[in-house]
Design a protein around this motif. Structure first.
Motif, mmCIF file in Angstrom:
data_model
loop_
_atom_site.group_PDB
_atom_site.id
_atom_site.type_symbol
_atom_site.label_atom_id
_atom_site.label_comp_id
_atom_site.label_asym_id
_atom_site.label_seq_id
_atom_site.Cartn_x
_atom_site.Cartn_y
_atom_site.Cartn_z
ATOM 1 N N VAL A 75 29.611 -35.188 18.004
ATOM 2 C CA VAL A 75 29.351 -36.401 19.070
ATOM 3 C C VAL A 75 27.747 -36.572 19.118
ATOM 4 O O VAL A 75 27.227 -37.566 19.010
ATOM 5 N N THR A 76 26.975 -35.441 19.111
ATOM 6 C CA THR A 76 25.721 -35.279 19.169
ATOM 7 C C THR A 76 24.781 -35.830 17.868
ATOM 8 O O THR A 76 24.066 -36.686 18.024
ATOM 9 N N LEU A 77 25.437 -35.557 16.661
ATOM 10 C CA LEU A 77 25.004 -36.038 15.719
ATOM 11 C C LEU A 77 25.154 -37.508 15.359
ATOM 12 O O LEU A 77 24.177 -38.449 15.210
ATOM 13 N N VAL A 78 26.200 -38.261 15.881
ATOM 14 C CA VAL A 78 26.427 -39.560 15.913
ATOM 15 C C VAL A 78 25.555 -40.320 17.083
ATOM 16 O O VAL A 78 25.002 -41.651 16.670
ATOM 17 N N VAL A 79 25.274 -39.754 17.883
ATOM 18 C CA VAL A 79 24.364 -40.353 18.883
ATOM 19 C C VAL A 79 22.838 -40.407 18.503
ATOM 20 O O VAL A 79 22.221 -41.187 18.532
ATOM 21 N N TYR A 80 22.542 -39.177 18.021
ATOM 22 C CA TYR A 80 21.096 -38.740 17.675
ATOM 23 C C TYR A 80 20.943 -39.623 16.386
ATOM 24 O O TYR A 80 19.822 -40.229 16.298
ATOM 25 N N SER A 81 21.704 -39.589 15.441
ATOM 26 C CA SER A 81 21.304 -40.285 13.988
ATOM 27 C C SER A 81 21.694 -41.718 13.903
ATOM 28 O O SER A 81 22.584 -42.114 14.142
ATOM 29 N N SER A 82 20.725 -42.522 13.676
ATOM 30 C CA SER A 82 20.965 -44.170 13.479
ATOM 31 C C SER A 82 21.490 -44.473 12.491
ATOM 32 O O SER A 82 22.281 -45.634 12.243
ATOM 33 N N ASP A 83 21.708 -43.537 11.293
ATOM 34 C CA ASP A 83 22.553 -43.813 10.266
ATOM 35 C C ASP A 83 23.835 -43.555 10.418
ATOM 36 O O ASP A 83 24.704 -44.314 9.585
ATOM 37 N N LEU A 84 24.186 -42.771 11.351
ATOM 38 C CA LEU A 84 25.590 -42.892 11.805
ATOM 39 C C LEU A 84 26.079 -43.824 12.864
ATOM 40 O O LEU A 84 27.367 -43.722 13.392
ATOM 41 N N HIS A 85 25.285 -44.772 13.056
ATOM 42 C CA HIS A 85 25.749 -45.978 14.095
ATOM 43 C C HIS A 85 26.629 -47.027 13.362
ATOM 44 O O HIS A 85 26.196 -48.060 13.350
ATOM 45 N N ARG A 86 27.664 -46.537 13.004
ATOM 46 C CA ARG A 86 28.747 -47.578 12.306
ATOM 47 C C ARG A 86 30.079 -47.079 12.929
ATOM 48 O O ARG A 86 30.374 -46.276 13.529
ATOM 49 N N PRO A 87 31.067 -48.336 12.781
ATOM 50 C CA PRO A 87 32.138 -48.056 13.329
ATOM 51 C C PRO A 87 32.721 -46.957 13.066
ATOM 52 O O PRO A 87 33.584 -46.273 14.234
ATOM 53 N N MET A 88 33.186 -46.308 11.751
ATOM 54 C CA MET A 88 33.768 -45.133 11.577
ATOM 55 C C MET A 88 33.243 -44.100 12.385
ATOM 56 O O MET A 88 34.227 -43.270 12.835
ATOM 57 N N TYR A 89 32.078 -43.965 12.501
ATOM 58 C CA TYR A 89 31.556 -42.624 13.185
ATOM 59 C C TYR A 89 31.632 -42.827 14.572
ATOM 60 O O TYR A 89 31.919 -41.813 15.400
ATOM 61 N N PHE A 90 31.639 -44.087 15.204
ATOM 62 C CA PHE A 90 31.985 -44.162 16.733
ATOM 63 C C PHE A 90 33.350 -43.935 16.809
ATOM 64 O O PHE A 90 33.646 -43.304 18.098
ATOM 65 N N PHE A 91 34.286 -44.493 16.050
ATOM 66 C CA PHE A 91 35.600 -43.870 16.424
ATOM 67 C C PHE A 91 35.862 -42.361 16.304
ATOM 68 O O PHE A 91 36.777 -41.610 16.912
#
Length: 318
Positions: A46-62
């Motif tokens: 969860v921290t990585l998805v919030v921290y990394s702008s590269d992971l701001h995508r639908p798949m990583y949000f879900f």
């Protein structure tokens, strides 16, 4: 909600695994380690998805929503299980038993719905890539996540409301390590046939419909992948959904093994083992499977680790 119907039964004893105390101590150490790893793995994801702008995508949000469901599930089950292993028998109030079952049902239902939403996301990304960003926008992602959680909360509450109409005046012992539906119903001295029918009617949209959507989505995905001319292209495209497919297979495989397949003649220890797999094992495996097979998550972890170490060195300098 159920004060009058359950007043005849106050405390419930969970028998756990009925092993020798030495073996229980070993299981306690293993499960405590797994619990800590599960918390760290899902919180890190969860921290990585919030921290990394590269992971701001639908798949990583879900994926973050799935991690939250896993955290909710494992925290609901494992602490009481650890207490049971240490003391041979775990004691919980009937109200606490209903609460544990409600959180369990809610987290399992949300995971089922979120995996379905993720399969739809993979379907759009592979089968309709030109319109993917237009369809799967931020608003739709947020709506799908909120709908999954609200539906899970509502259906779990419906299960509790239906079960609480029974009278509980029989044995106060459950031969399991948590308050699951069928062991809980065995404590009732009422006729449970109508309750089972209602619960099956409630559970059908959660299990059958999402499972069919997953099957249809992956049928379309496989059909599109097989049409790709190059083997490299097929492998690259399939790799984008292979992690999700593994998680779905483990989740539905264990769930069907416990609740759908006939349990007559099946060892109670096998049922407990399967239950342990999807309540304790799956929350641990989910972040591991997604992380090890995803280059972007590994890259985000490397960047985040460097950032964290830099901050630690700066704090140590003072």
């Amino acid at each position: 909600m159920f004060q009058q119907n359950v007043s005849m039964l106050n405390a419930i004893h969970l028998l756990g695994f009925n092993n020798s105390q030495d073996l229980n101590y070993l299981l306690f150490a293993i499960l405590l380690l797994i619990y800590c790893m599960t918390l760290c793995g899902n919180l890190l994801l969860v921290t990585l998805v919030v921290y990394s702008s590269d992971l701001h995508r639908p798949m990583y949000f879900f994926l973050t929503q799935l991690s939250i469901a896993d955290l909710l599930l494992t925290t609901d089950i494992v602490p009481i299980l650890l207490h049971t292993l240490l003391h041979k028998v775990g004691t919980i109030s009937l109200g606490g038993c209903f609460t544990q079952f409600y959180i369990f049902a809610c987290s399992e239902c949300s995971e089922c719905l979120l995996l379905t939403v993720m399969s739809y996301d993979r379907y759009l990304a592979i089968c309709n890539p030109l319109h993917y960003t237009t369809i799967m926008n931020h608003n739709l992602c947020l709506k799908l996540a909120i709908m999954s959680w609200l539906l899970s909360l509502s259906l779990a509450m419906a299960d509790i409301a239906t079960t609480s109409m029974l009278e509980f005046c029989g044995s106060n012992t459950i031969d399991h390590f948590f308050c699951d539906l069928f062991p809980l119903l065995e404590l009732s001295c009422s006729d449970i046939s109508s309750v089972l029918l209602k619960i099956q009617f409630i559970a059908a949209p959660v299990l059958v419909c999402p499972f069919l959507i997953v099957i249809i989505s992956y049928s379309c995905i496989i059909y599109v992948i097989l049409k790709i001319p190059s083997a490299t292209g097929r492998q690259k495209t399939f790799s984008t959904c292979s992690s999700h497919l593994i998680v779905v297979s483990i989740f539905y495989g264990t769930l069907f093994g416990v609740y759908i397949l006939p349990t007559k003649g099946q060892s109670l220890n096998i049922t407990k083992l399967l239950s342990l797999l999807y309540t304790v094992g799956t929350p641990l495996l989910n972040p591991v499977i997604y992380s090890l097979r995803n280059a972007q998550i590994l890259k985000a972890f490397s960047t985040f680790r460097s950032y964290a170490l830099q901050k630690i060195h700066q704090m140590a300098a003072f």
